[in-house]
Design a protein around this motif. Sequence first.
Motif, mmCIF file in Angstrom:
data_model
loop_
_atom_site.group_PDB
_atom_site.id
_atom_site.type_symbol
_atom_site.label_atom_id
_atom_site.label_comp_id
_atom_site.label_asym_id
_atom_site.label_seq_id
_atom_site.Cartn_x
_atom_site.Cartn_y
_atom_site.Cartn_z
ATOM 1 N N TYR A 23 -11.204 -68.947 48.361
ATOM 2 C CA TYR A 23 -12.115 -69.482 49.372
ATOM 3 C C TYR A 23 -12.745 -70.809 48.958
ATOM 4 O O TYR A 23 -13.645 -71.310 49.630
ATOM 5 C CB TYR A 23 -13.215 -68.460 49.685
ATOM 6 N N HIS A 25 -13.002 -74.852 48.515
ATOM 7 C CA HIS A 25 -12.562 -76.017 49.281
ATOM 8 C C HIS A 25 -12.335 -77.180 48.322
ATOM 9 O O HIS A 25 -13.245 -77.564 47.582
ATOM 10 C CB HIS A 25 -13.622 -76.425 50.309
ATOM 11 N N PRO A 34 -18.130 -72.027 49.265
ATOM 12 C CA PRO A 34 -18.981 -71.667 50.397
ATOM 13 C C PRO A 34 -19.721 -70.352 50.206
ATOM 14 O O PRO A 34 -20.767 -70.138 50.830
ATOM 15 C CB PRO A 34 -17.981 -71.577 51.563
ATOM 16 N N GLY A 290 -8.468 -72.791 55.008
ATOM 17 C CA GLY A 290 -9.917 -72.754 55.043
ATOM 18 C C GLY A 290 -10.484 -73.542 56.202
ATOM 19 O O GLY A 290 -9.763 -73.981 57.101
ATOM 20 N N CYS A 291 -11.785 -73.728 56.194
ATOM 21 C CA CYS A 291 -12.496 -74.418 57.268
ATOM 22 C C CYS A 291 -13.556 -75.318 56.667
ATOM 23 O O CYS A 291 -14.262 -74.929 55.740
ATOM 24 C CB CYS A 291 -13.146 -73.394 58.202
ATOM 25 N N GLU A 292 -13.678 -76.525 57.215
ATOM 26 C CA GLU A 292 -14.720 -77.433 56.770
ATOM 27 C C GLU A 292 -15.306 -78.143 57.980
ATOM 28 O O GLU A 292 -15.074 -79.319 58.211
ATOM 29 C CB GLU A 292 -14.184 -78.437 55.738
ATOM 30 N N SER A 296 -18.092 -73.907 55.979
ATOM 31 C CA SER A 296 -17.100 -72.936 56.445
ATOM 32 C C SER A 296 -17.651 -72.112 57.599
ATOM 33 O O SER A 296 -18.615 -71.372 57.439
ATOM 34 C CB SER A 296 -16.722 -71.999 55.293
ATOM 35 N N ARG A 344 -11.662 -63.982 58.506
ATOM 36 C CA ARG A 344 -11.872 -64.825 57.322
ATOM 37 C C ARG A 344 -10.580 -64.937 56.515
ATOM 38 O O ARG A 344 -10.238 -66.018 56.031
ATOM 39 C CB ARG A 344 -13.006 -64.245 56.467
ATOM 40 N N TYR A 348 -8.345 -68.476 55.864
ATOM 41 C CA TYR A 348 -8.080 -68.987 54.518
ATOM 42 C C TYR A 348 -6.646 -68.733 54.056
ATOM 43 O O TYR A 348 -6.333 -68.870 52.874
ATOM 44 C CB TYR A 348 -9.098 -68.401 53.535
#
Length: 375
Positions: A23, A25, A34, A290-292, A296, A344, A348
């Motif tokens: 997880y 980044h 995160p 993932g997410c930014e 996240s 989640r 990811y």
Amino acid sequence: MISWPSAGSERVALPGPWHASPYLHVFDHAIMNPHENRGLGAEHPWYPVLRRLIEERTVIEDFDEVTRGLAADGWLIPVGLDLSHHYCIRFVSLEAGSVCNQRCSFCPVSVNPRPPVSMPTELYERIIDEIVALDQPIEAVAMNQYNEPTIDKRFVEQVKYLLDAGLPVAVFSNGTGLTPTKTDALVAMGGLHFLSVNISTLNRVEYREERGKDHLEQVLANLDYAKDKPVAEEMVLTVLNEDREKLDQAMTAVVRRFEGSRFKVKDWIVNDRAGNIDVGMGGADGPLRGCEYMGSRPIEHIHITADARVVLCCQDYEEKAVAGNLKAQSLETILKSPEFARMRRITYGLESAPADFLCSSCRYAIRRHGGKDAH
């Protein structure tokens, strides 16, 4: 948040092989965690080692000084440790109503308006109480996703309940309902944490064409009244456009008009809301990693619609990625639910994404390309 042992050596004493948390980044300037809301800067001597471990997906069984330190500091975790049920909430979006009074060309509301929904006050206040009870490091509670919060007749009372609960209140608005009366009420309560009013042009004809409503003069009157008052700790005018040249022109005009006021002026290139509207910047290709999007979304954000659904992200205009409904479940139950954990893992890249999964169309998704992560 993850409940690690307080002593770093106790982390490393856990049996079995270890690896970098999936997880994390990876950026050129830092590696972000995160789950713990912190980063490891590129200037840190551990950074190149950790980046290599992430990119090569290395499994560690024999620790040296650096890898022991990374494990003790939470950057490495035991293989098999499932973090998909964990979160560290920094931001909450809570709609009390679904209605927006504009039809902006850069927003899905313009092509697919939502039916009017008003969250009962009792439910709204119960949700706020549950947000407080989570005891998370919350930096802002935004009163909107796709609604216009200032036109709700209960707006001032809603702000008061949030402030009385000790939460930092954020309002993203088109400015139409930010009347002098409401401005004075907000100032009397001590003000918001953050206020952003979006404005795409000072040209009345262009404004009407872009937003479907002739509201510019009303908005400017409201902003002129508020501009020198402590309505929020931070007051921003966000200038939006999909065209860089038009955006720069509008920025110049807005900066000039509000020079010397409490408003900062910031620009924003609009995006396509994960494919929900044909405008601005779209998504990218590559497996999800993932997410930014201001941190996240699945780990650091909560998004609650006016109908009390908890969705994965504000980009989910059609509410396809729903983790639960607060009419029947508690907020903590939803955050720890198998469905939220599954989303989640998908975000990811730990579980295969369905063909229509939200993040697959989003420009803020982190992608994996040739062993490296990128947007």
